[in-house]
Motif scaffolding. Structure first.
Motif, PDB file in Angstrom:
ATOM      1  N   PHE A   1       3.616 -20.249 -73.322  1.00 39.64           N
ATOM      2  CA  PHE A   1       3.960 -20.297 -71.901  1.00 39.64           C
ATOM      3  C   PHE A   1       5.100 -21.279 -71.636  1.00 39.64           C
TER       4      PHE A   1
ATOM      5  N   GLY B   1      -3.948 -16.815 -74.775  1.00 40.50           N
ATOM      6  CA  GLY B   1      -2.693 -16.786 -75.527  1.00 40.50           C
ATOM      7  C   GLY B   1      -2.963 -16.537 -77.002  1.00 40.50           C
ATOM      8  N   ILE B   2      -2.068 -15.781 -77.602  1.00 37.89           N
ATOM      9  CA  ILE B   2      -2.118 -15.521 -79.039  1.00 37.89           C
ATOM     10  C   ILE B   2      -0.771 -15.967 -79.610  1.00 37.89           C
TER      11      ILE B   2
ATOM     12  N   GLN C   1      -0.121  -8.376 -81.469  1.00 35.37           N
ATOM     13  CA  GLN C   1      -0.096  -6.924 -81.709  1.00 35.37           C
ATOM     14  C   GLN C   1      -0.891  -6.517 -82.950  1.00 35.37           C
TER      15      GLN C   1
ATOM     16  N   ARG D   1      -6.985  -8.516 -77.453  1.00 38.86           N
ATOM     17  CA  ARG D   1      -8.084  -7.723 -76.885  1.00 38.86           C
ATOM     18  C   ARG D   1      -9.435  -8.300 -77.306  1.00 38.86           C
TER      19      ARG D   1
ATOM     20  N   VAL E   1      -1.818 -12.662 -63.369  1.00 36.74           N
ATOM     21  CA  VAL E   1      -0.839 -12.342 -64.415  1.00 36.74           C
ATOM     22  C   VAL E   1       0.527 -12.193 -63.759  1.00 36.74           C
TER      23      VAL E   1
HETATM   24  C1  LIG Z   1      -0.756 -10.948 -73.839  1.00 39.53           C
HETATM   25  C2  LIG Z   1      -1.194 -11.331 -75.251  1.00 39.53           C
HETATM   26  C3  LIG Z   1      -2.412 -12.269 -75.166  1.00 39.53           C
HETATM   27  C4  LIG Z   1      -1.615 -10.059 -76.005  1.00 39.53           C
HETATM   28  O1  LIG Z   1      -2.111 -10.449 -77.274  1.00 39.53           O
HETATM   29  P1  LIG Z   1      -2.043  -9.465 -78.553  1.00 39.53           P
HETATM   30  O2  LIG Z   1      -2.898 -10.053 -79.599  1.00 39.53           O
HETATM   31  O3  LIG Z   1      -0.628  -9.184 -78.899  1.00 39.53           O
HETATM   32  O4  LIG Z   1      -2.710  -8.135 -77.938  1.00 39.53           O
HETATM   33  P2  LIG Z   1      -3.401  -6.948 -78.762  1.00 39.53           P
HETATM   34  O5  LIG Z   1      -2.733  -6.778 -80.088  1.00 39.53           O
HETATM   35  O6  LIG Z   1      -4.862  -7.145 -78.739  1.00 39.53           O
HETATM   36  O7  LIG Z   1      -3.004  -5.693 -77.869  1.00 39.53           O
HETATM   37  C5  LIG Z   1      -3.881  -5.233 -76.852  1.00 39.53           C
HETATM   38  C6  LIG Z   1      -3.106  -4.405 -75.864  1.00 39.53           C
HETATM   39  O8  LIG Z   1      -2.158  -5.229 -75.174  1.00 39.53           O
HETATM   40  C7  LIG Z   1      -0.985  -4.466 -74.900  1.00 39.53           C
HETATM   41  N1  LIG Z   1       0.151  -5.101 -75.565  1.00 39.53           N
HETATM   42  C8  LIG Z   1       0.132  -6.103 -76.475  1.00 39.53           C
HETATM   43  N2  LIG Z   1       1.397  -6.445 -76.801  1.00 39.53           N
HETATM   44  C9  LIG Z   1       2.205  -5.639 -76.102  1.00 39.53           C
HETATM   45  C10 LIG Z   1       3.623  -5.532 -75.988  1.00 39.53           C
HETATM   46  N3  LIG Z   1       4.453  -6.337 -76.681  1.00 39.53           N
HETATM   47  N4  LIG Z   1       4.143  -4.616 -75.132  1.00 39.53           N
HETATM   48  C11 LIG Z   1       3.330  -3.795 -74.415  1.00 39.53           C
HETATM   49  N5  LIG Z   1       1.957  -3.863 -74.477  1.00 39.53           N
HETATM   50  C12 LIG Z   1       1.422  -4.775 -75.311  1.00 39.53           C
HETATM   51  C13 LIG Z   1      -1.242  -3.073 -75.401  1.00 39.53           C
HETATM   52  O9  LIG Z   1      -1.827  -2.319 -74.342  1.00 39.53           O
HETATM   53  C14 LIG Z   1      -2.267  -3.315 -76.471  1.00 39.53           C
HETATM   54  O10 LIG Z   1      -3.063  -2.188 -76.707  1.00 39.53           O
HETATM   55  P3  LIG Z   1      -2.646  -1.113 -77.848  1.00 39.53           P
HETATM   56  O11 LIG Z   1      -2.459  -1.903 -79.103  1.00 39.53           O
HETATM   57  O12 LIG Z   1      -3.806  -0.210 -77.900  1.00 39.53           O
HETATM   58  O13 LIG Z   1      -1.379  -0.496 -77.382  1.00 39.53           O
HETATM   59  C15 LIG Z   1      -0.036 -12.000 -76.048  1.00 39.53           C
HETATM   60  O14 LIG Z   1       1.115 -11.181 -75.932  1.00 39.53           O
HETATM   61  C16 LIG Z   1       0.325 -13.403 -75.584  1.00 39.53           C
HETATM   62  O15 LIG Z   1      -0.315 -14.378 -75.983  1.00 39.53           O
HETATM   63  N6  LIG Z   1       1.367 -13.536 -74.732  1.00 39.53           N
HETATM   64  C17 LIG Z   1       1.834 -14.855 -74.265  1.00 39.53           C
HETATM   65  C18 LIG Z   1       0.822 -15.505 -73.339  1.00 39.53           C
HETATM   66  C19 LIG Z   1       0.477 -14.608 -72.161  1.00 39.53           C
HETATM   67  O16 LIG Z   1       1.342 -13.966 -71.569  1.00 39.53           O
HETATM   68  N7  LIG Z   1      -0.826 -14.591 -71.810  1.00 39.53           N
HETATM   69  C20 LIG Z   1      -1.322 -13.812 -70.678  1.00 39.53           C
HETATM   70  C21 LIG Z   1      -1.186 -14.610 -69.425  1.00 39.53           C
HETATM   71  S1  LIG Z   1      -1.834 -13.741 -68.004  1.00 39.53           S
END
Ligand SMILES: CC(C)(COP(=O)(O)OP(=O)(O)OC[C@H]1O[C@@H](n2cnc3c(N)ncnc32)[C@H](O)[C@@H]1OP(=O)(O)O)[C@@H](O)C(=O)NCCC(=O)NCCS
Length: 170
Positions: free
Chosen positions: A33, A90-91, A97, A102, A124
């Motif tokens: 963030f 956060g991841i 991905q 999830r 969000v």
């Molecule tokens: C949002 C976040 C937590 C997702 O974590 P992740 O481990 O990448 O997510 P997952 O691999 O479990 O993906 C789950 C779903 O999220 C969506 N998703 C994840 N990354 C995506 C991307 N780059 N673009 C579009 N959709 C995405 C998809 O719907 C995905 O489902 P699918 O794989 O069936 O298509 C991560 O991108 C992150 O930490 N972002 C920075 C912090 C943040 O923005 N937190 C949320 C604040 S509200």
């Protein structure tokens, strides 16, 4: 409070945040963030009534039995009576991905439900496509909008969407 969740699958395990994890979570929060939360911010959140956090780590110990696990994710929540809020999730960029976001969200919902919450709210950023896709896919629905809720690193203000999910239907 340390959550009583210990879920291991694939290369990651999800467990409750302990007091020694706060510095690691703060460092990871900074990588996720623009508006980073410090260790003391996190300690205050965790000390709120109903506050708890989950942490995701890689699994593993080296040949000498030394703990080589790395922190790759977190979920921070608060439960007040029958309502819960996802305060932050956060991841780490290197672990995204792969389904961990999830899993972390579902672990948060499960834990909040176990503490008596029947619904979860979150905010969000309107332009956070990855998070919005995650929440949409998990059945969250938009219930409001807050103008200028977030501030980007460059000072730009961004609106937030408030989302809600009934936890019984998960
Ligand atoms: C949002 C976040 C937590 C997702 O974590 P992740 O481990 O990448 O997510 P997952 O691999 O479990 O993906 C789950 C779903 O999220 C969506 N998703 C994840 N990354 C995506 C991307 N780059 N673009 C579009 N959709 C995405 C998809 O719907 C995905 O489902 P699918 O794989 O069936 O298509 C991560 O991108 C992150 O930490 N972002 C920075 C912090 C943040 O923005 N937190 C949320 C604040 S509200």
């Amino acid at each position: 409070m340390a959550a009583r969740i210990d879920e291991a699958a694939g290369d990651y395990e999800i467990d409750g945040i302990g007091p020694f994890d706060l510095g690691r979570i703060a460092r990871l929060h900074r990588r996720c963030f623009d508006d980073a939360w410090s260790r003391s911010d996190l300690a205050q959140l965790m000390a709120l009534p109903g506050g708890f956090g989950l942490i995701a780590r890689t699994q593993g110990f080296n040949r000498l039995g030394i703990d080589t696990r790395r922190v790759v994710g977190f979920g921070l929540c608060r439960v007040v009576r029958d309502e819960s809020e996802l305060l932050s999730i956060g991841i780490g960029p290197e672990a995204r991905q792969q389904g961990l976001g999830r899993r972390m969200l579902r672990a948060c919902m499960t834990h909040c439900g176990g503490l008596g919450a029947v619904r979860m709210f979150l905010e969000v950023a309107i332009d956070n496509d990855a998070a919005r896709a995650l929440y949409d896919g998990e059945g969250f629905v938009a219930v409001g909008r807050r103008e200028g809720y977030y501030r980007r690193g460059d000072g730009e203000r961004v609106a937030a969407v408030t989302m809600r999910k009934d936890l019984q239907s998960s």
